[in-house]
Design an enzyme around this catalytic site. Structure first.
Site, PDB file in Angstrom:
ATOM      1  N   GLY A  11       0.835  -1.201   0.000  1.00  0.00           N
ATOM      2  CA  GLY A  11       0.000   0.000   0.000  1.00  0.00           C
ATOM      3  C   GLY A  11       0.865   1.244   0.000  1.00  0.00           C
ATOM      4  O   GLY A  11       0.524   2.281   0.559  1.00  0.00           O
ATOM      5  N   ALA A  13       1.614   3.494  -2.037  1.00  0.00           N
ATOM      6  CA  ALA A  13       1.174   4.757  -2.631  1.00  0.00           C
ATOM      7  C   ALA A  13       0.023   5.398  -1.853  1.00  0.00           C
ATOM      8  O   ALA A  13      -0.506   6.437  -2.256  1.00  0.00           O
ATOM      9  CB  ALA A  13       0.755   4.532  -4.080  1.00  0.00           C
ATOM     10  N   GLY A  17       1.381   5.203   3.648  1.00  0.00           N
ATOM     11  CA  GLY A  17       2.647   4.922   2.964  1.00  0.00           C
ATOM     12  C   GLY A  17       3.436   6.198   2.708  1.00  0.00           C
ATOM     13  O   GLY A  17       4.659   6.248   2.915  1.00  0.00           O
ATOM     14  N   GLN A 112      -0.337 -12.779   0.636  1.00  0.00           N
ATOM     15  CA  GLN A 112       0.830 -12.114   1.215  1.00  0.00           C
ATOM     16  C   GLN A 112       1.495 -13.008   2.262  1.00  0.00           C
ATOM     17  O   GLN A 112       2.730 -13.068   2.350  1.00  0.00           O
ATOM     18  CB  GLN A 112       0.445 -10.744   1.785  1.00  0.00           C
ATOM     19  CG  GLN A 112       0.075  -9.779   0.651  1.00  0.00           C
ATOM     20  CD  GLN A 112      -0.170  -8.352   1.093  1.00  0.00           C
ATOM     21  OE1 GLN A 112      -0.058  -8.029   2.271  1.00  0.00           O
ATOM     22  NE2 GLN A 112      -0.509  -7.489   0.149  1.00  0.00           N
ATOM     23  N   VAL A 129      -0.859  -3.194   9.541  1.00  0.00           N
ATOM     24  CA  VAL A 129      -1.513  -1.917   9.846  1.00  0.00           C
ATOM     25  C   VAL A 129      -2.908  -1.880   9.218  1.00  0.00           C
ATOM     26  O   VAL A 129      -3.852  -1.353   9.784  1.00  0.00           O
ATOM     27  CB  VAL A 129      -0.651  -0.739   9.323  1.00  0.00           C
ATOM     28  CG1 VAL A 129      -1.355   0.598   9.502  1.00  0.00           C
ATOM     29  CG2 VAL A 129       0.702  -0.713  10.028  1.00  0.00           C
ATOM     30  N   ASN A 131      -6.566  -2.494   8.091  1.00  0.00           N
ATOM     31  CA  ASN A 131      -7.691  -3.012   8.884  1.00  0.00           C
ATOM     32  C   ASN A 131      -8.558  -4.021   8.129  1.00  0.00           C
ATOM     33  O   ASN A 131      -8.655  -3.929   6.919  1.00  0.00           O
ATOM     34  CB  ASN A 131      -8.551  -1.828   9.328  1.00  0.00           C
ATOM     35  CG  ASN A 131      -7.926  -1.143  10.512  1.00  0.00           C
ATOM     36  OD1 ASN A 131      -7.495  -1.809  11.437  1.00  0.00           O
ATOM     37  ND2 ASN A 131      -7.866   0.173  10.465  1.00  0.00           N
ATOM     38  N   ASP A 159      -3.174   3.481  19.138  1.00  0.00           N
ATOM     39  CA  ASP A 159      -4.116   3.581  20.256  1.00  0.00           C
ATOM     40  C   ASP A 159      -3.346   3.861  21.546  1.00  0.00           C
ATOM     41  O   ASP A 159      -3.753   4.684  22.371  1.00  0.00           O
ATOM     42  CB  ASP A 159      -4.911   2.279  20.368  1.00  0.00           C
ATOM     43  CG  ASP A 159      -5.497   1.870  19.028  1.00  0.00           C
ATOM     44  OD1 ASP A 159      -6.273   2.651  18.469  1.00  0.00           O
ATOM     45  OD2 ASP A 159      -5.134   0.790  18.525  1.00  0.00           O
ATOM     46  N   HIS A 187      -7.887  -3.879  17.671  1.00  0.00           N
ATOM     47  CA  HIS A 187      -7.759  -2.500  17.175  1.00  0.00           C
ATOM     48  C   HIS A 187      -9.090  -2.128  16.535  1.00  0.00           C
ATOM     49  O   HIS A 187      -9.277  -2.192  15.333  1.00  0.00           O
ATOM     50  CB  HIS A 187      -6.626  -2.378  16.151  1.00  0.00           C
ATOM     51  CG  HIS A 187      -6.632  -1.051  15.447  1.00  0.00           C
ATOM     52  ND1 HIS A 187      -6.349   0.130  16.091  1.00  0.00           N
ATOM     53  CD2 HIS A 187      -6.927  -0.722  14.176  1.00  0.00           C
ATOM     54  CE1 HIS A 187      -6.468   1.124  15.233  1.00  0.00           C
ATOM     55  NE2 HIS A 187      -6.823   0.643  14.058  1.00  0.00           N
TER      56      HIS A 187
HETATM   57  P1  NDP Z   1      -4.303   4.566   4.104  1.00  0.00           P
HETATM   58  O1  NDP Z   1      -2.884   4.547   3.731  1.00  0.00           O
HETATM   59  O2  NDP Z   1      -4.868   5.779   4.744  1.00  0.00           O
HETATM   60  O3  NDP Z   1      -4.657   3.339   5.064  1.00  0.00           O
HETATM   61  C1  NDP Z   1      -4.180   2.047   4.788  1.00  0.00           C
HETATM   62  C2  NDP Z   1      -4.766   1.067   5.771  1.00  0.00           C
HETATM   63  O4  NDP Z   1      -4.352   1.364   7.086  1.00  0.00           O
HETATM   64  C3  NDP Z   1      -6.290   1.035   5.805  1.00  0.00           C
HETATM   65  O5  NDP Z   1      -6.703  -0.324   5.849  1.00  0.00           O
HETATM   66  C4  NDP Z   1      -6.606   1.715   7.093  1.00  0.00           C
HETATM   67  O6  NDP Z   1      -7.795   1.188   7.666  1.00  0.00           O
HETATM   68  C5  NDP Z   1      -5.472   1.276   7.938  1.00  0.00           C
HETATM   69  N1  NDP Z   1      -5.287   2.014   9.184  1.00  0.00           N
HETATM   70  C6  NDP Z   1      -4.928   1.440  10.351  1.00  0.00           C
HETATM   71  N2  NDP Z   1      -4.867   2.319  11.318  1.00  0.00           N
HETATM   72  C7  NDP Z   1      -5.216   3.488  10.795  1.00  0.00           C
HETATM   73  C8  NDP Z   1      -5.345   4.769  11.323  1.00  0.00           C
HETATM   74  N3  NDP Z   1      -5.153   5.016  12.584  1.00  0.00           N
HETATM   75  N4  NDP Z   1      -5.685   5.766  10.510  1.00  0.00           N
HETATM   76  C9  NDP Z   1      -5.909   5.513   9.219  1.00  0.00           C
HETATM   77  N5  NDP Z   1      -5.816   4.316   8.664  1.00  0.00           N
HETATM   78  C10 NDP Z   1      -5.474   3.303   9.441  1.00  0.00           C
HETATM   79  O7  NDP Z   1      -5.207   4.174   2.854  1.00  0.00           O
HETATM   80  P2  NDP Z   1      -5.121   4.655   1.355  1.00  0.00           P
HETATM   81  O8  NDP Z   1      -6.425   4.265   0.760  1.00  0.00           O
HETATM   82  O9  NDP Z   1      -4.596   6.022   1.227  1.00  0.00           O
HETATM   83  O10 NDP Z   1      -4.003   3.724   0.751  1.00  0.00           O
HETATM   84  C11 NDP Z   1      -4.083   2.355   0.680  1.00  0.00           C
HETATM   85  C12 NDP Z   1      -3.178   1.905  -0.423  1.00  0.00           C
HETATM   86  O11 NDP Z   1      -3.098   0.503  -0.359  1.00  0.00           O
HETATM   87  C13 NDP Z   1      -3.667   2.268  -1.818  1.00  0.00           C
HETATM   88  O12 NDP Z   1      -2.601   2.885  -2.500  1.00  0.00           O
HETATM   89  C14 NDP Z   1      -4.024   0.918  -2.418  1.00  0.00           C
HETATM   90  O13 NDP Z   1      -3.727   0.862  -3.805  1.00  0.00           O
HETATM   91  C15 NDP Z   1      -3.094   0.026  -1.666  1.00  0.00           C
HETATM   92  N6  NDP Z   1      -3.418  -1.395  -1.602  1.00  0.00           N
HETATM   93  C16 NDP Z   1      -2.381  -2.230  -1.816  1.00  0.00           C
HETATM   94  C17 NDP Z   1      -2.533  -3.570  -1.756  1.00  0.00           C
HETATM   95  C18 NDP Z   1      -1.360  -4.407  -2.016  1.00  0.00           C
HETATM   96  O14 NDP Z   1      -0.244  -3.921  -1.919  1.00  0.00           O
HETATM   97  N7  NDP Z   1      -1.530  -5.665  -2.325  1.00  0.00           N
HETATM   98  C19 NDP Z   1      -3.840  -4.176  -1.457  1.00  0.00           C
HETATM   99  C20 NDP Z   1      -4.863  -3.221  -1.192  1.00  0.00           C
HETATM  100  C21 NDP Z   1      -4.649  -1.878  -1.249  1.00  0.00           C
HETATM  101  P3  NDP Z   1      -9.216   1.986   7.624  1.00  0.00           P
HETATM  102  O15 NDP Z   1      -9.479   2.224   6.178  1.00  0.00           O
HETATM  103  O16 NDP Z   1     -10.144   1.050   8.270  1.00  0.00           O
HETATM  104  O17 NDP Z   1      -8.967   3.245   8.401  1.00  0.00           O
END
Ligand code: NDP
Length: 328
Positions: A11, A13, A17, A112, A129, A131, A159, A187
């Site tokens: 993730g 991007a 990240g 993974q 990380v 969820n 938390d 969490h």
């Molecule tokens: P974020 O980077 O904001 O969040 C990523 C993950 O972290 C979410 O599941 C989010 O859960 C979780 N998270 C855990 N704790 C927290 C917190 N305190 N605050 C916010 N988030 C938290 O999400 P984006 O959508 O910006 O980015 C996700 C990226 O992952 C995208 O670029 C997507 O393409 C990529 N991706 C990659 C995969 C892979 O590598 N195989 C698979 C799926 C997605 P919640 O949404 O519940 O807050």
């Protein structure tokens, strides 16, 4: 010079990240003398954005950053990985049932786990990380039978840090004076931040605050619902604080907790404190030499017992749900 440590970030991007990679590359994850090699995993549609972030990482000219590779294939992304930060996950969207969410994430964390099993370094450490983090970690762990189960952890450090911040404000104390904070359970909104074992400048925190109403009606819900409050205020979810907590989690795991202190990590239960064996649940843990240990022998009163049990019951339900879906 030391051989670089390979760190894989999924993730890459995304929002977290973007806040995370620059701190890894500048030496905050492992130490100011440890070179790192980054392997970034993204879904194909987001690879271009990850390339943009990699260009910015180049432009920082970090002396410790010895290389960046970008993949849309998990098997390659985890080759030789020493530290795996699993950030990318399928977010819950409107109208999505919990089963749908678990199933979508099973489709991410099962392959993974298999890829980590196949190709990661022998000393691999995994932090989830994305969820629902605890259950995603369980899914990955169950598909990596050759990796010791204790190497799979999920993040409750944010938390934990939120609880430190709230207590420090209430007590007018510095966070540096607070020790032995604990987050128990999942969490999620059911998590239990525990002040009964925490200390402020060596004195019991709950007794020092001496305000059960605040503890029950403000402290616990503020910590548990902080994520929603940030979205409300910022118009976007917490990213920098989540990234910072991920850095703290791995840094503490690798470098150890201070004497007399502990941290919170979601780790595989050995049955301690009545948490069913095998669940990945948050506990007070000490770390040393790259290994964690659950703090034993804490007295749990009825108030805490009920809250720990409720959060752990939710974890058991999630495990049952992913079993029924055939994900573990
Ligand atoms: P974020 O980077 O904001 O969040 C990523 C993950 O972290 C979410 O599941 C989010 O859960 C979780 N998270 C855990 N704790 C927290 C917190 N305190 N605050 C916010 N988030 C938290 O999400 P984006 O959508 O910006 O980015 C996700 C990226 O992952 C995208 O670029 C997507 O393409 C990529 N991706 C990659 C995969 C892979 O590598 N195989 C698979 C799926 C997605 P919640 O949404 O519940 O807050």
């Amino acid at each position: 010079t030391r051989t670089p440590v390979t760190v894989t970030v999924t993730g890459a991007a995304g929002q977290i990240g973007y806040a995370l990679l620059f701190r890894i590359a500048s030496g905050h994850l492992l130490g100011a003398d440890v070179p790192v090699r980054l392997r970034l995993l993204e879904i194909p549609q987001a690879v271009k954005a990850a390339e943009g972030t990699a260009m910015e990482l180049d432009d920082c000219a970090f002396p410790l950053l010895s290389g960046i590779d970008i993949f849309d294939d998990a098997v390659r992304a985890f080759e030789g990985t020493n530290v795996a930060l699993l950030v990318g996950a399928r977010p819950r969207t409107k109208g999505m049932e919990r089963g749908d969410l678990l199933e979508a994430n099973g489709g991410i964390f099962k392959p993974q786990g298999e890829a980590i099993n196949a190709g990661a370094a022998d000393d691999v450490k995994v932090l989830v990380v994305g969820n629902p983090a605890n259950t995603n970690a369980l899914i990955a762990q169950q598909h990596a039978p050759d990796v010791p189960a204790e190497r799979f952890t999920a993040m409750t450090r944010l938390d934990h840090n939120r609880a430190l911040a709230q207590l420090s404000k209430k007590a007018g104390a510095s966070v540096a004076d607070i020790r032995r904070m604990t987050i128990w359970g999942n969490h999620s909104a059911t998590q239990y931040p525990d002040l009964f074992h925490a200390e402020i400048a060596g004195r019991n925190a709950a007794e020092t605050v001496n305000d059960q109403g605040w503890l029950e009606n403000e402290f616990i819900p503020t910590v548990a619902k902080r994520g929603a409050a940030i979205i409300e205020a910022r118009g976007a979810s917490s990213a920098a604080s989540a990234a910072s907590a991920a850095i703290d989690h791995v840094h503490t795991w690798v470098n150890g907790t201070a004497d007399g202190d502990w941290t919170s990590m979601a780790v595989v239960s050995d049955g301690s404190y009545g948490v069913p064996e095998g669940l990945i649940s948050s506990f007070p843990v000490t770390t040393a030499d790259g290994e964690w240990e659950i703090v034993q022998g804490l007295e749990i009163d009825d108030f805490s017992r009920a809250r720990i049990d409720a959060s752990v019951a939710e974890l058991s339900e999630e495990r049952e749900a992913v079993r029924k879906l055939g994900l573990i």
